[in-house]
Scaffold this motif. Structure first.
Motif, PDB file in Angstrom:
ATOM      1  N   MET A 236       0.818  -1.207   0.000  1.00  0.00           N
ATOM      2  CA  MET A 236       0.000   0.000   0.000  1.00  0.00           C
ATOM      3  C   MET A 236       0.858   1.266   0.000  1.00  0.00           C
ATOM      4  O   MET A 236       0.565   2.226  -0.709  1.00  0.00           O
ATOM      5  N   SER A 237       1.925   1.265   0.804  1.00  0.00           N
ATOM      6  CA  SER A 237       2.778   2.454   0.850  1.00  0.00           C
ATOM      7  C   SER A 237       3.489   2.668  -0.483  1.00  0.00           C
ATOM      8  O   SER A 237       3.693   3.803  -0.925  1.00  0.00           O
ATOM      9  N   ASP A 238       3.857   1.574  -1.151  1.00  0.00           N
ATOM     10  CA  ASP A 238       4.474   1.691  -2.477  1.00  0.00           C
ATOM     11  C   ASP A 238       3.474   2.214  -3.501  1.00  0.00           C
ATOM     12  O   ASP A 238       3.814   3.024  -4.369  1.00  0.00           O
ATOM     13  N   ALA A 239       2.234   1.736  -3.403  1.00  0.00           N
ATOM     14  CA  ALA A 239       1.225   2.100  -4.389  1.00  0.00           C
ATOM     15  C   ALA A 239       0.894   3.587  -4.362  1.00  0.00           C
ATOM     16  O   ALA A 239       0.565   4.174  -5.394  1.00  0.00           O
ATOM     17  N   VAL A 240       0.992   4.232  -3.195  1.00  0.00           N
ATOM     18  CA  VAL A 240       0.695   5.662  -3.121  1.00  0.00           C
ATOM     19  C   VAL A 240       1.940   6.506  -3.352  1.00  0.00           C
ATOM     20  O   VAL A 240       1.900   7.734  -3.268  1.00  0.00           O
ATOM     21  N   GLY A 241       3.070   5.856  -3.640  1.00  0.00           N
ATOM     22  CA  GLY A 241       4.284   6.596  -3.925  1.00  0.00           C
ATOM     23  C   GLY A 241       5.019   7.084  -2.700  1.00  0.00           C
ATOM     24  O   GLY A 241       5.818   8.022  -2.773  1.00  0.00           O
ATOM     25  N   GLY A 242       4.750   6.442  -1.555  1.00  0.00           N
ATOM     26  CA  GLY A 242       5.423   6.827  -0.323  1.00  0.00           C
ATOM     27  C   GLY A 242       4.573   7.740   0.541  1.00  0.00           C
ATOM     28  O   GLY A 242       3.667   8.419   0.048  1.00  0.00           O
ATOM     29  N   VAL A 243       4.854   7.718   1.850  1.00  0.00           N
ATOM     30  CA  VAL A 243       4.099   8.516   2.818  1.00  0.00           C
ATOM     31  C   VAL A 243       5.074   9.421   3.564  1.00  0.00           C
ATOM     32  O   VAL A 243       6.106   8.961   4.064  1.00  0.00           O
ATOM     33  N   SER A 244       4.760  10.708   3.650  1.00  0.00           N
ATOM     34  CA  SER A 244       5.647  11.677   4.286  1.00  0.00           C
ATOM     35  C   SER A 244       5.380  11.771   5.784  1.00  0.00           C
ATOM     36  O   SER A 244       4.241  12.011   6.199  1.00  0.00           O
ATOM     37  N   VAL A 245       6.415  11.579   6.585  1.00  0.00           N
ATOM     38  CA  VAL A 245       6.319  11.691   8.039  1.00  0.00           C
ATOM     39  C   VAL A 245       7.535  12.463   8.544  1.00  0.00           C
ATOM     40  O   VAL A 245       8.506  12.677   7.808  1.00  0.00           O
ATOM     41  N   CYS A 246       7.493  12.865   9.820  1.00  0.00           N
ATOM     42  CA  CYS A 246       8.665  13.496  10.416  1.00  0.00           C
ATOM     43  C   CYS A 246       8.848  12.976  11.836  1.00  0.00           C
ATOM     44  O   CYS A 246       7.884  12.528  12.474  1.00  0.00           O
ATOM     45  N   VAL A 247      10.068  13.025  12.318  1.00  0.00           N
ATOM     46  CA  VAL A 247      10.403  12.563  13.669  1.00  0.00           C
ATOM     47  C   VAL A 247      11.130  13.690  14.397  1.00  0.00           C
ATOM     48  O   VAL A 247      11.849  14.496  13.785  1.00  0.00           O
ATOM     49  N   THR A 248      10.951  13.759  15.710  1.00  0.00           N
ATOM     50  CA  THR A 248      11.485  14.883  16.478  1.00  0.00           C
ATOM     51  C   THR A 248      12.973  14.766  16.788  1.00  0.00           C
ATOM     52  O   THR A 248      13.598  15.735  17.216  1.00  0.00           O
ATOM     53  N   ASP A 249      13.550  13.586  16.592  1.00  0.00           N
ATOM     54  CA  ASP A 249      14.963  13.381  16.918  1.00  0.00           C
ATOM     55  C   ASP A 249      15.473  12.213  16.080  1.00  0.00           C
ATOM     56  O   ASP A 249      14.688  11.510  15.425  1.00  0.00           O
ATOM     57  N   ASP A 250      16.778  12.015  16.091  1.00  0.00           N
ATOM     58  CA  ASP A 250      17.316  10.804  15.465  1.00  0.00           C
ATOM     59  C   ASP A 250      16.713   9.600  16.180  1.00  0.00           C
ATOM     60  O   ASP A 250      16.544   9.606  17.410  1.00  0.00           O
ATOM     61  N   VAL A 251      16.396   8.567  15.423  1.00  0.00           N
ATOM     62  CA  VAL A 251      15.776   7.392  16.035  1.00  0.00           C
ATOM     63  C   VAL A 251      16.292   6.122  15.384  1.00  0.00           C
ATOM     64  O   VAL A 251      16.392   6.029  14.156  1.00  0.00           O
ATOM     65  N   TYR A 252      16.644   5.152  16.223  1.00  0.00           N
ATOM     66  CA  TYR A 252      16.977   3.808  15.749  1.00  0.00           C
ATOM     67  C   TYR A 252      16.319   2.815  16.692  1.00  0.00           C
ATOM     68  O   TYR A 252      16.739   2.654  17.843  1.00  0.00           O
ATOM     69  N   ASP A 253      15.241   2.202  16.214  1.00  0.00           N
ATOM     70  CA  ASP A 253      14.559   1.159  16.971  1.00  0.00           C
ATOM     71  C   ASP A 253      15.195  -0.163  16.573  1.00  0.00           C
ATOM     72  O   ASP A 253      14.985  -0.659  15.461  1.00  0.00           O
ATOM     73  N   THR A 254      15.985  -0.721  17.455  1.00  0.00           N
ATOM     74  CA  THR A 254      16.730  -1.941  17.125  1.00  0.00           C
ATOM     75  C   THR A 254      15.836  -3.164  17.027  1.00  0.00           C
ATOM     76  O   THR A 254      16.301  -4.240  16.639  1.00  0.00           O
ATOM     77  N   TYR A 255      14.558  -3.002  17.359  1.00  0.00           N
ATOM     78  CA  TYR A 255      13.611  -4.118  17.274  1.00  0.00           C
ATOM     79  C   TYR A 255      12.871  -4.121  15.933  1.00  0.00           C
ATOM     80  O   TYR A 255      12.813  -5.140  15.247  1.00  0.00           O
ATOM     81  N   SER A 256      12.299  -2.964  15.567  1.00  0.00           N
ATOM     82  CA  SER A 256      11.604  -2.885  14.268  1.00  0.00           C
ATOM     83  C   SER A 256      12.575  -2.537  13.144  1.00  0.00           C
ATOM     84  O   SER A 256      12.222  -2.617  11.975  1.00  0.00           O
ATOM     85  N   HIS A 257      13.815  -2.121  13.521  1.00  0.00           N
ATOM     86  CA  HIS A 257      14.891  -1.743  12.585  1.00  0.00           C
ATOM     87  C   HIS A 257      14.673  -0.391  11.929  1.00  0.00           C
ATOM     88  O   HIS A 257      15.378  -0.043  10.975  1.00  0.00           O
ATOM     89  N   LEU A 258      13.709   0.398  12.436  1.00  0.00           N
ATOM     90  CA  LEU A 258      13.520   1.737  11.909  1.00  0.00           C
ATOM     91  C   LEU A 258      14.719   2.608  12.277  1.00  0.00           C
ATOM     92  O   LEU A 258      15.084   2.710  13.443  1.00  0.00           O
ATOM     93  N   LYS A 259      15.320   3.267  11.284  1.00  0.00           N
ATOM     94  CA  LYS A 259      16.456   4.163  11.525  1.00  0.00           C
ATOM     95  C   LYS A 259      16.282   5.400  10.651  1.00  0.00           C
ATOM     96  O   LYS A 259      16.337   5.332   9.427  1.00  0.00           O
ATOM     97  N   LEU A 260      16.028   6.538  11.323  1.00  0.00           N
ATOM     98  CA  LEU A 260      15.795   7.795  10.614  1.00  0.00           C
ATOM     99  C   LEU A 260      16.486   8.939  11.341  1.00  0.00           C
ATOM    100  O   LEU A 260      16.558   8.944  12.580  1.00  0.00           O
ATOM    101  N   SER A 261      16.942   9.904  10.591  1.00  0.00           N
ATOM    102  CA  SER A 261      17.501  11.111  11.191  1.00  0.00           C
ATOM    103  C   SER A 261      16.361  12.066  11.522  1.00  0.00           C
ATOM    104  O   SER A 261      15.250  11.951  11.000  1.00  0.00           O
ATOM    105  N   GLU A 262      16.651  13.011  12.393  1.00  0.00           N
ATOM    106  CA  GLU A 262      15.643  14.003  12.773  1.00  0.00           C
ATOM    107  C   GLU A 262      15.140  14.752  11.537  1.00  0.00           C
ATOM    108  O   GLU A 262      15.911  15.096  10.650  1.00  0.00           O
ATOM    109  N   GLY A 263      13.821  14.971  11.475  1.00  0.00           N
ATOM    110  CA  GLY A 263      13.255  15.709  10.363  1.00  0.00           C
ATOM    111  C   GLY A 263      12.244  14.924   9.551  1.00  0.00           C
ATOM    112  O   GLY A 263      11.689  13.919  10.018  1.00  0.00           O
TER     113      GLY A 263
END
Length: 579
Positions: A236-263
């Protein structure tokens, strides 16, 4: 005056006499031979132009006719191909859909005064590793292999109002403890006689069981469901061409493997799945924080759906429809492309500023600090949804329900209680001549998460009016019980004893909900306040809302507890999820 038959060989006279037409000439200029009709015919054939000459002169006409025939055939073929492609497309999408019967286990919505019916859908995100694709995405299959069961780790009750002017999305944390009713999965034959356990486990007995469990807990009628698995989120996320989100700080969830810089980031595929699955990266590291980040993601996806470029691009529409029908399992009521399009149309009618996302209020489970139970304020939220009451105004601003918060303590100190519903016991007494009235109302309370210590008895004397009497300092608990049953505040009174006693009077002869409760009635101020108190309410138009990264040591890297931001810094060599 010239005659239409005039030619170079003769003219008509005014007196009616005519000259003999001149002889026809051929290429040789020889005179017409004598010899009768047979000779004349021979001469005519000999004098006629050659076949090639005829063809050369006739070609423009024949080419025009041939072009028209080709165009007609081409148009017919085009119509057939287009119709065939449309039929194939429709049948292809219908063939993608997997539907399951609910057998009426979720109840049915009530029509409003104009005959319009709201829509209540339970949206479930399954954690099942029931395919190789889901094993790869979710992990955990290295020892077990592909599994045959799943839990509903995401549960959202989506309410679309009867007039399609507003919508509410209420998340139920997966760690909520409740009663699961007796169920049997028609597909697998797996069954249960009912038990007290974690709410997400009901999906092991089929989607209909999960619907029945949520209906029993909330009292909200639910006659539709949509189930999505790991790979479905990716599609679904691919079909809409991606979904825009933002995070308040650098984040690395070692369980879900999400790794994003702030912004800000645009997430597709696996990155989108990592974001919606992350429970250690946001909030307090629990499932409560995850529901809020999921609301941010879904709000962004809804805005993307409604954007000008998504639903007007045939290729994008096809990709979206194909992905959606492959990714979803739905009830029979949504089991065709036509019905899903109808649902999408209804959702599209609601402005984003009037779509409210909330999380069911909870309290700590006395028996397990890692689990939660229904909070007392949740009953007001349940009632608002069941009674089709909006949490926003017509302008999109927060209504009295949505804007009321705990800004100041109530003068009577009876603000929404911190006591969870599971700790509130009620003595229900039958003051009518109808057998079983107390048991029916008591069952409704325990079904909504109130204490299993709730008891029944006969009232000392017949009662004409239903009353709920509460002890000193227990007004908030009494209001929570009243809200769960739809009982007006005017029926509450303080007594001299302790505890809560509900006497069912002759004015309440049947049903588990107060007969005076009406979807058209405005909520009382206390009900409005409780509906959104601690429910983390936000509307889908809030594009600048960012997911709050957890400041606690909720993750671990190399065996060392860290905050998600610290883990990000320590894992510089690992690429970000959106790289």
């Amino acid at each position: 005056m010239s005659d239409p038959w005039d030619g170079p060989g003769g003219q008509a006279t005014r007196d009616g006499t005519a000259r003999v037409p001149a002889q026809r000439t051929g290429d040789s200029g020889a005179p017409r031979p004598s010899g009768g009709r047979s000779a004349a015919r021979r001469a005519a054939r000999e004098a006629a132009p050659s076949r090639g000459a005829r063809a050369r002169r006739g070609r423009p006409v024949r080419r025009g006719r041939r072009a028209l025939r080709i165009a007609g055939i081409g148009l017919s073929l085009a119509i057939l191909v287009t119709a065939g492609a449309g039929w194939w497309f429709y049948e292809h999408l219908n063939g993608n859909i997997h539907s399951v019967s609910l057998d009426g286990k979720g109840g049915s919505e009530k029509a409003d005064a104009f005959g319009r019916t709201p829509i209540n859908i339970l949206v479930m995100g399954s954690d099942g590793r029931t395919s190789k694709a889901d094993c790869e995405l979710g992990g955990g299959c290295s020892h077990t292999g592909v599994q045959d069961g799943s839990n509903a780790d995401v549960q959202m009750v989506v309410h679309i109002s009867a007039d399609r002017s507003n919508a509410t999305v209420m998340s139920i944390p997966r760690d909520t403890m409740t009663k699961v009713p007796a169920c049997k999965d028609s597909a697998t034959g797996r069954s249960t006689a009912g038990y007290y356990g974690q709410i997400n486990s009901a999906l092991q007995y089929g989607p209909a069981c999960q619907v029945a469990t949520v209906h029993q807990l909330t009292g909200i009628p639910i006659d539709h469901f949509v189930k999505l698995d790991f790979s479905g989120v990716v599609k679904m996320s691919d079909a809409v061409g991606g979904v825009s989100v933002c995070v308040t700080d650098d984040v690395y969830d070692t369980y879900s493997h999400l790794k994003l810089s702030e912004g800000s980031h645009t997430l597709k595929g696996v990155a989108a799945l990592e974001f919606v699955r992350s429970r250690h990266g946001f909030g307090d590291g629990s499932d409560l924080g995850r529901t809020i980040s999921q609301h941010i993601f879904l709000s962004a996806m809804i805005r993307k759906f409604k954007s000008a470029g998504t639903l007007t691009d045939p290729s994008a529409v096809y990709d979206l429809a194909d992905a959606a029908t492959k990714a979803l399992t739905v009830d029979d009521g949504l089991g065709t492309v036509k019905k899903l399009i109808g649902l999408a149309t209804d959702v599209n009618k609601v402005p984003t500023k009037r779509m409210t996302f909330t999380t069911m209020q909870t309290g700590a489970d006395p028996g397990d600090k890692n689990r939660v139970v229904v909070g007392s304020g949740a009953t007001a939220l349940f009632s608002a949804i069941a009674d089709d009451r909006s949490l926003t105004t017509g302008s999109g601003k927060k209504s009295g329900a949505a804007s009321a918060t705990a800004k100041a303590k109530d003068k009577d100190k009876d603000k929404a209680s911190a006591v969870p519903a599971s700790d509130i016991a009620v003595t229900v007494e039958n003051g009518t001549a109808i057998t079983g009235r107390a048991s029916s109302v008591a069952a409704a309370l325990t079904g909504k998460g109130f204490s299993t210590g709730t008891t029944t008895a006969n009232a000392p004397s017949p009662a004409a009016t239903t009353t709920l009497t509460y002890g000193t300092g227990q007004k908030a608990e009494a209001r929570a019980a009243a809200e769960a049953l739809g009982l007006p505040a005017s029926h509450l009174k303080q007594g001299s004893g302790t505890g809560l006693t509900l006497v069912v009077g002759a004015d309440w002869p049947s049903g588990a909900t107060w007969p005076g409760a009406s979807s058209s009635a405005s909520p009382a101020p206390g009900d409005a306040k409780a509906a959104v108190s601690n429910a983390h309410a936000q509307t889908a138009d809030q594009a600048k809302t960012c997911a709050k990264v957890s400041p606690y040591k909720t993750v671990s890297l190399g065996g060392v507890p860290m905050t998600p931001a610290q883990a990000y810094a320590a894992a510089r060599g690992k690429p970000d999820s959106d790289d």
